[in-house]
Design a protein around this motif. Sequence first.
Motif, PDB file in Angstrom:
ATOM      1  N   ASP A 424       8.546  -4.816   8.099  1.00  8.97           N
ATOM      2  CA  ASP A 424       7.131  -4.457   8.055  1.00  8.97           C
ATOM      3  C   ASP A 424       6.563  -4.648   9.457  1.00  8.97           C
ATOM      4  O   ASP A 424       6.321  -5.777   9.887  1.00  8.97           O
ATOM      5  N   VAL A 425       6.348  -3.549  10.169  1.00 10.78           N
ATOM      6  CA  VAL A 425       5.820  -3.641  11.531  1.00 10.78           C
ATOM      7  C   VAL A 425       4.407  -3.083  11.646  1.00 10.78           C
ATOM      8  O   VAL A 425       3.785  -3.182  12.709  1.00 10.78           O
ATOM      9  N   THR A 426       3.865  -2.495  10.555  1.00  6.29           N
ATOM     10  CA  THR A 426       2.499  -1.970  10.603  1.00  6.29           C
ATOM     11  C   THR A 426       1.504  -2.845   9.858  1.00  6.29           C
ATOM     12  O   THR A 426       0.301  -2.687  10.034  1.00  6.29           O
ATOM     13  N   GLY A 427       2.006  -3.754   9.006  1.00  8.82           N
ATOM     14  CA  GLY A 427       1.128  -4.732   8.392  1.00  8.82           C
ATOM     15  C   GLY A 427       0.600  -4.409   7.016  1.00  8.82           C
ATOM     16  O   GLY A 427      -0.297  -5.097   6.526  1.00  8.82           O
ATOM     17  N   ASP A 428       1.159  -3.385   6.317  1.00 11.91           N
ATOM     18  CA  ASP A 428       0.680  -3.102   4.961  1.00 11.91           C
ATOM     19  C   ASP A 428       1.629  -3.660   3.900  1.00 11.91           C
ATOM     20  O   ASP A 428       1.515  -3.304   2.732  1.00 11.91           O
ATOM     21  N   TRP A 429       2.536  -4.539   4.300  1.00  9.11           N
ATOM     22  CA  TRP A 429       3.581  -5.247   3.563  1.00  9.11           C
ATOM     23  C   TRP A 429       4.772  -4.360   3.236  1.00  9.11           C
ATOM     24  O   TRP A 429       5.902  -4.867   3.135  1.00  9.11           O
ATOM     25  N   ARG A 430       4.579  -3.045   3.063  1.00  3.96           N
ATOM     26  CA  ARG A 430       5.746  -2.173   2.924  1.00  3.96           C
ATOM     27  C   ARG A 430       6.509  -2.178   4.252  1.00  3.96           C
ATOM     28  O   ARG A 430       5.956  -2.465   5.314  1.00  3.96           O
ATOM     29  N   GLU A 431       7.782  -1.793   4.162  1.00  2.00           N
ATOM     30  CA  GLU A 431       8.602  -1.838   5.372  1.00  2.00           C
ATOM     31  C   GLU A 431       8.732  -0.464   6.014  1.00  2.00           C
ATOM     32  O   GLU A 431       8.765   0.562   5.333  1.00  2.00           O
ATOM     33  N   GLU A 432       8.843  -0.483   7.325  1.00  2.00           N
ATOM     34  CA  GLU A 432       9.065   0.730   8.092  1.00  2.00           C
ATOM     35  C   GLU A 432      10.538   0.811   8.496  1.00  2.00           C
ATOM     36  O   GLU A 432      11.262  -0.183   8.492  1.00  2.00           O
ATOM     37  N   ILE A 433      10.949   2.011   8.837  1.00  2.00           N
ATOM     38  CA  ILE A 433      12.312   2.263   9.299  1.00  2.00           C
ATOM     39  C   ILE A 433      12.246   2.459  10.806  1.00  2.00           C
ATOM     40  O   ILE A 433      11.642   3.414  11.292  1.00  2.00           O
ATOM     41  N   VAL A 434      12.839   1.518  11.525  1.00  2.00           N
ATOM     42  CA  VAL A 434      12.805   1.524  12.987  1.00  2.00           C
ATOM     43  C   VAL A 434      14.180   1.951  13.481  1.00  2.00           C
ATOM     44  O   VAL A 434      15.190   1.326  13.155  1.00  2.00           O
ATOM     45  N   VAL A 435      14.195   3.019  14.256  1.00  2.00           N
ATOM     46  CA  VAL A 435      15.446   3.631  14.691  1.00  2.00           C
ATOM     47  C   VAL A 435      15.517   3.604  16.215  1.00  2.00           C
ATOM     48  O   VAL A 435      14.580   4.031  16.893  1.00  2.00           O
ATOM     49  N   LEU A 436      16.608   3.089  16.732  1.00  2.00           N
ATOM     50  CA  LEU A 436      16.886   3.206  18.157  1.00  2.00           C
ATOM     51  C   LEU A 436      17.715   4.464  18.349  1.00  2.00           C
ATOM     52  O   LEU A 436      18.845   4.572  17.869  1.00  2.00           O
ATOM     53  N   SER A 437      17.114   5.461  19.005  1.00  2.00           N
ATOM     54  CA  SER A 437      17.728   6.777  19.140  1.00  2.00           C
ATOM     55  C   SER A 437      17.656   7.201  20.597  1.00  2.00           C
ATOM     56  O   SER A 437      16.580   7.543  21.102  1.00  2.00           O
TER      57      SER A 437
END
Length: 476
Positions: A424-437
């Motif tokens: 969770d990097v945006t703070g709405d408790w749901r998780e985001e998908i962070v991709v190193l591309s």
Amino acid sequence: MSLLSTETKLCAAVLFSAFLIAGATLLAMERRSVYSDGVDLAPAALMPKIIQLGLTEMPNRAGGLIAVDLDGDTRRDFLLTGTGYVAAFGASGAPLWSKDVEVQITGKAERDGLPGLHAPGVQAADIDDDGATEVLFLTRDGALHIVAGASGGTRESIRLSAPSGAERWEHLVVANFHGRGDRGLLLQATNKDGYRTGRYLAAYAIDELLREGASAATLWTRDDFIATAHSGARIADLDGDGRHEVLGGDIIGPDGERLFRLPLEGHLDSIYAADVRPDLPGLEVVALEENGPERVFLYNHDGLIWQAHNEHQEPQNAAVGDFDPDRPGLEIWSRSRYSEDQQPWIFDAYGKLIADYEMADVAPNGWTVSGVEEISTVDWTGEPKQLAAAKERHEAGEVAVFDPLSGAFMLRLDGQASRLYVADVTGDWREEIVVLSGDQLRIYENPAQNPAPGQASLWNQDHYRRSKMTWNYYNP
């Protein structure tokens, strides 16, 4: 500027959310067909936030990333490591600082030592209760470095002697051994000869290190720890007393005493801490065995709860989550290590096999025959049922969100992902998908309305925070 009207965007977001939750078969088939022609069908509403990294050294098999508030604004920033650097980027994407330094990161842990494939090799915490975050890492010359999280300014550099059987200290974990917060430091090293596993442990009080430097006394040491192969030790407060245990084939208490040892015949490949059995006090540990009977274990500081296997196939990777909300507790998804035609399966919280399937039967057209890797449980929809995210195995490729229970692929993203981080990097408790591309960090957020906006942040869970700082390829 988008040419879509507000109503069109809203409808698209609602339809997209319904697709993710329900897994509409027809649309999934259409996606597979179009993807086989190489066309990206990710919805327009799911365009990622892009952070241009500007790194001179592109990621290889060593190094990783973590999300942590470095500058005190309560937003999650990003720390990245690679061969020869540690770099920090703000939540906005602006670079904070970078250091050209030989940070201790590795590829094959069993050959090169810890922290292992894709592990970040850094920790970040307020280690002295001054309200500011510090970043800690080891370098290949055997030094412990402590720098300011916001600026990267050097605070301390302490060269610590390693045990006689080890090459150098290789893995570090900020820990709470006394119930006073992040005031402890766990160091781990592998044997320098033969197949390397992290048998050596040392615990320090950080304030003692800051005062005494290299002459600081240890709280305790061990040279017989049954470690997870390929990756470093993890920590969790299993018994709820406010102090951390060290997790591996052994459970080591905060005072350095062994609380439990698994009846292993092979070695451990992966390890996780979670509340698998809410009917039992505290947290449990899930561990996967390679060689021997190739079992999945559930245990805690008091002992073994159960062990199970699926026709003695090696359970190389796992994801632990609420994949079937109608069942009590959490489910454990595992997959075999076969180079082609992986065979995932799921145990329930009591060790009963409840599902298995062939990856080739569920993967969409164009997905690698090698299967999936860096598999993470993901709270993507905000619904009680959790999903899993993974990238294509053994290559820089696509990322998918899939249903662990059925194997159905529900979403495909990117195309050149070399790292996958779920948090969770945006703070709405749901998780985001962070991709190193390539030279970009791409952050994908679910655009649909959160169905449970008042839920507590996952970062409030101590074992969640710790896992997001000690992850690697085998233990996302």
